[in-house]
Scaffold this motif. Structure first.
Motif, PDB file in Angstrom:
ATOM      1  N   ILE A 280       0.375   6.860  -4.204  1.00 55.12           N
ATOM      2  CA  ILE A 280      -0.045   7.006  -2.816  1.00 55.12           C
ATOM      3  C   ILE A 280      -1.415   6.389  -2.585  1.00 55.12           C
ATOM      4  N   THR A 281      -2.282   6.456  -3.599  1.00 58.10           N
ATOM      5  CA  THR A 281      -3.658   5.984  -3.437  1.00 58.10           C
ATOM      6  C   THR A 281      -3.749   4.540  -2.928  1.00 58.10           C
ATOM      7  N   PRO A 282      -2.956   3.597  -3.429  1.00 56.77           N
ATOM      8  CA  PRO A 282      -3.025   2.240  -2.878  1.00 56.77           C
ATOM      9  C   PRO A 282      -2.749   2.175  -1.382  1.00 56.77           C
ATOM     10  N   LEU A 283      -1.808   2.982  -0.915  1.00 57.29           N
ATOM     11  CA  LEU A 283      -1.497   2.976   0.512  1.00 57.29           C
ATOM     12  C   LEU A 283      -2.605   3.631   1.323  1.00 57.29           C
ATOM     13  N   GLU A 284      -3.319   4.592   0.733  1.00 53.86           N
ATOM     14  CA  GLU A 284      -4.476   5.174   1.416  1.00 53.86           C
ATOM     15  C   GLU A 284      -5.570   4.117   1.584  1.00 53.86           C
ATOM     16  N   ALA A 285      -5.788   3.330   0.527  1.00 52.07           N
ATOM     17  CA  ALA A 285      -6.755   2.234   0.638  1.00 52.07           C
ATOM     18  C   ALA A 285      -6.294   1.221   1.692  1.00 52.07           C
ATOM     19  N   ASN A 286      -4.990   0.929   1.715  1.00 50.23           N
ATOM     20  CA  ASN A 286      -4.446   0.025   2.737  1.00 50.23           C
ATOM     21  C   ASN A 286      -4.661   0.587   4.144  1.00 50.23           C
ATOM     22  N   ALA A 287      -4.547   1.916   4.280  1.00 49.82           N
ATOM     23  CA  ALA A 287      -4.768   2.540   5.593  1.00 49.82           C
ATOM     24  C   ALA A 287      -6.217   2.380   6.048  1.00 49.82           C
ATOM     25  N   CYS A 288      -7.111   2.108   5.096  1.00 55.51           N
ATOM     26  CA  CYS A 288      -8.508   1.787   5.413  1.00 55.51           C
ATOM     27  C   CYS A 288      -8.708   0.288   5.620  1.00 55.51           C
ATOM     28  N   GLY A 289      -7.609  -0.471   5.569  1.00 55.66           N
ATOM     29  CA  GLY A 289      -7.682  -1.907   5.770  1.00 55.66           C
ATOM     30  C   GLY A 289      -8.084  -2.695   4.542  1.00 55.66           C
ATOM     31  N   ARG A 290      -8.085  -2.044   3.372  1.00 51.04           N
ATOM     32  CA  ARG A 290      -8.526  -2.725   2.166  1.00 51.04           C
ATOM     33  C   ARG A 290      -7.338  -3.062   1.261  1.00 51.04           C
ATOM     34  N   PRO A 291      -7.360  -4.231   0.625  1.00 46.56           N
ATOM     35  CA  PRO A 291      -6.256  -4.660  -0.244  1.00 46.56           C
ATOM     36  C   PRO A 291      -6.296  -3.975  -1.615  1.00 46.56           C
ATOM     37  N   VAL A 292      -5.218  -4.169  -2.360  1.00 43.33           N
ATOM     38  CA  VAL A 292      -5.050  -3.536  -3.668  1.00 43.33           C
ATOM     39  C   VAL A 292      -4.677  -4.596  -4.701  1.00 43.33           C
ATOM     40  N   ILE A 293      -5.261  -4.495  -5.884  1.00 41.67           N
ATOM     41  CA  ILE A 293      -4.881  -5.346  -7.017  1.00 41.67           C
ATOM     42  C   ILE A 293      -4.176  -4.434  -8.014  1.00 41.67           C
ATOM     43  N   ALA A 294      -2.875  -4.628  -8.217  1.00 41.73           N
ATOM     44  CA  ALA A 294      -2.063  -3.675  -8.966  1.00 41.73           C
ATOM     45  C   ALA A 294      -1.285  -4.345 -10.092  1.00 41.73           C
ATOM     46  N   PHE A 295      -1.007  -3.563 -11.128  1.00 39.07           N
ATOM     47  CA  PHE A 295      -0.098  -3.989 -12.185  1.00 39.07           C
ATOM     48  C   PHE A 295       1.299  -4.113 -11.604  1.00 39.07           C
ATOM     49  N   GLN A 296       1.972  -5.212 -11.919  1.00 38.69           N
ATOM     50  CA  GLN A 296       3.258  -5.535 -11.302  1.00 38.69           C
ATOM     51  C   GLN A 296       4.395  -4.754 -11.966  1.00 38.69           C
ATOM     52  N   ALA A 297       4.460  -3.468 -11.647  1.00 35.81           N
ATOM     53  CA  ALA A 297       5.509  -2.611 -12.200  1.00 35.81           C
ATOM     54  C   ALA A 297       5.506  -1.292 -11.447  1.00 35.81           C
ATOM     55  N   GLY A 298       6.543  -0.491 -11.657  1.00 36.99           N
ATOM     56  CA  GLY A 298       6.595   0.853 -11.104  1.00 36.99           C
ATOM     57  C   GLY A 298       6.612   0.880  -9.592  1.00 36.99           C
ATOM     58  N   GLY A 299       6.008   1.940  -9.036  1.00 34.38           N
ATOM     59  CA  GLY A 299       6.028   2.138  -7.602  1.00 34.38           C
ATOM     60  C   GLY A 299       5.309   1.067  -6.817  1.00 34.38           C
ATOM     61  N   ALA A 300       4.379   0.360  -7.458  1.00 33.71           N
ATOM     62  CA  ALA A 300       3.672  -0.716  -6.749  1.00 33.71           C
ATOM     63  C   ALA A 300       4.624  -1.792  -6.248  1.00 33.71           C
ATOM     64  N   LEU A 301       5.755  -1.957  -6.905  1.00 30.55           N
ATOM     65  CA  LEU A 301       6.740  -2.947  -6.468  1.00 30.55           C
ATOM     66  C   LEU A 301       7.301  -2.608  -5.092  1.00 30.55           C
ATOM     67  N   ASP A 302       7.273  -1.301  -4.727  1.00 30.62           N
ATOM     68  CA  ASP A 302       7.758  -0.868  -3.415  1.00 30.62           C
ATOM     69  C   ASP A 302       6.693  -0.968  -2.343  1.00 30.62           C
ATOM     70  N   THR A 303       5.423  -1.014  -2.732  1.00 27.21           N
ATOM     71  CA  THR A 303       4.353  -0.878  -1.733  1.00 27.21           C
ATOM     72  C   THR A 303       3.475  -2.112  -1.562  1.00 27.21           C
ATOM     73  N   ILE A 304       3.392  -2.977  -2.580  1.00 32.73           N
ATOM     74  CA  ILE A 304       2.510  -4.137  -2.497  1.00 32.73           C
ATOM     75  C   ILE A 304       3.300  -5.382  -2.114  1.00 32.73           C
ATOM     76  N   LYS A 305       2.884  -6.014  -1.038  1.00 33.98           N
ATOM     77  CA  LYS A 305       3.451  -7.291  -0.608  1.00 33.98           C
ATOM     78  C   LYS A 305       2.385  -8.369  -0.846  1.00 33.98           C
ATOM     79  N   PRO A 306       2.541  -9.156  -1.931  1.00 27.46           N
ATOM     80  CA  PRO A 306       1.481 -10.105  -2.307  1.00 27.46           C
ATOM     81  C   PRO A 306       1.069 -11.015  -1.153  1.00 27.46           C
ATOM     82  N   GLY A 307      -0.238 -11.118  -0.973  1.00 28.80           N
ATOM     83  CA  GLY A 307      -0.776 -11.944   0.094  1.00 28.80           C
ATOM     84  C   GLY A 307      -0.972 -11.202   1.395  1.00 28.80           C
ATOM     85  N   LEU A 308      -0.263 -10.066   1.571  1.00 33.29           N
ATOM     86  CA  LEU A 308      -0.394  -9.277   2.791  1.00 33.29           C
ATOM     87  C   LEU A 308      -1.374  -8.122   2.597  1.00 33.29           C
ATOM     88  N   ASN A 309      -1.039  -7.245   1.638  1.00 30.18           N
ATOM     89  CA  ASN A 309      -1.887  -6.060   1.430  1.00 30.18           C
ATOM     90  C   ASN A 309      -2.422  -5.963   0.007  1.00 30.18           C
TER      91      ASN A 309
END
Length: 382
Positions: A280-309
């Motif tokens: 959930i934490t990455p999406l909370e940061a996104n709700a603040c308008g800030r991007p996320v740099i994440a390991f490409q696995a697990g739940g991040a695959l559902d929430t991170i759209k490369p180049g967008l957020n």
């Protein structure tokens, strides 16, 4: 019809994404008692502090709140000791034991599964860096084999199984041989906003400091690059992480929700180096308008759209994260588009999907049931 409802959670001794899910379910069904094996009332989320929380006999074990991981073989007995004879609906929030409760014949059990239990199916990763003798680790590992059998068997007693992400859905299929639907956890998007000020000069981690979160990767990468990294959170792995940190890394300990929001609003990006079931934490940061740099696995695959957020790094090591940090610094990010993406995971979406799944479990024919709670919910009996 009025339904008597109970909520069950594995243990309430920390503040994380799973506990926030319990908080939303409690908001939806505020009169429903919350059953759990142990509770640390000093660490409860604000939304759970006034809830009717009922713990088991494990609460009386000396130092249980400190040594809770070492007693994993007792939790199945604790959840089986819970009495649900007077309930019609049981909603369990489980990454371990809660779905193993004894369900009365007349009741419907809906389980929101954060993951099949890690210590049964991934014991080495779970116990890594826990300070205990080698003999006790070996003995504990042998106990995971009957625990797997118990875990798989009790999964078949659940009436409706919900996964919190696509990767958890696949684990449920792999370990239990069962199908499940996916409902993403709720994000309190309304609690966050985009700052009018420009971002600061630091990267950010907000996490419990435990080994499987792989925070050491971020520390090594930022230390080698000389990038400022602020780490919010505490945990068993803190001393080891502090020992390896360079001068640009600062540990802030636990902070209030308000302080965490300010740190998120001002960061260059949130770093998310672990493999999480959702996150959930990455999406909370996104709700603040800030991007996320994440390991490409697990739940991040559902929430991170490369180049967008945000963007991914492919291998879980400092070298790959360094490359991602350097790529990140060459790109431009749109805070408003990032926040709009986070809004698609809001609390209302979670509530609507959960109620729909619960209604279909109670009444497969689809007849309407009355609701209670936040906008919609199910009536209680007296």
């Amino acid at each position: 019809m009025n339904y008597r409802i109970a909520i069950v959670h594995d243990y309430l001794n920390q503040m994380g994404g799973a506990e926030r899910v319990v908080g939303v379910i409690h908001k939806l069904f505020p009169e429903a008692p919350i059953y759990t094996t142990i509770v640390d009332r000093e660490k409860l989320l604000p939304e759970l502090r006034n809830a009717d929380i009922r713990s088991t006999w494990m609460q009386r074990i000396p130092n249980i709140l400190r040594d809770f991981k070492l007693y994993f073989w007792l939790y199945p007995f604790a959840v089986r000791s819970m009495d649900f004879e007077n309930y019609d609906i049981i909603i369990s929030s489980s990454s371990a034991y809660a779905k193993g409760i004894r369900k009365p014949d007349q009741a419907v059990h809906l389980c929101y599964c954060h993951s099949p239990m890690r210590f049964a199916w991934n014991f080495d990763g779970y116990i890594e860096n826990v300070k205990v003798s080698r003999f006790r680790k070996i003995a504990a590992k042998w106990l995971t084999f009957p625990l797997r059998l118990w875990d798989k068997a009790n999964s078949k007693q659940v009436d409706r199984l919900i996964a919190n992400s696509s990767v958890v859905k696949e684990r449920i299929r792999k370990y239990y041989g069962l199908e499940s639907s996916v409902i993403y956890p709720p994000v309190e998007v309304e609690r966050f906003s985009i700052s009018e000020e420009a971002p600061g000069d630091y990267f950010l981690i907000v996490s419990r400091l435990v080994s499987y979160k792989k925070i050491d990767i971020a520390i090594e990468a930022c230390s080698r690059l000389g990038r400022k990294l602020l780490i919010v959170g505490d945990g068993d792995d803190r001393k080891r992480l502090e020992a390896m940190a360079g001068p640009t890394v600062q540990f802030l300990g636990r902070r209030s929700d308000e302080e965490v929001t300010r740190y998120m609003q001002g960061c260059r990006a949130l770093l998310f180096p672990g493999l999480e079931d959702f996150g959930i934490t990455p999406l909370e940061a996104n709700a603040c308008g800030r991007p996320v740099i994440a390991f490409q696995a697990g739940g991040a695959l559902d929430t991170i759209k490369p180049g967008l957020n945000g963007l991914f790094f492919k291998q879980q090591n400092a070298g790959d994260l360094i490359e991602a940090l350097q790529t990140f610094e060459q790109q431009q990010w749109n805070p408003q588009l990032i926040r709009e993406h986070a809004e698609t995971f809001n609390e209302r979406y979670f509530i609507e999907r959960l109620l729909s799944s619960l209604q279909s479990a109670i009444d497969p024919m689809g007849s309407s049931i009355k609701h209670y709670g936040v906008g919609a919910g199910i009536h209680f009996g007296g």
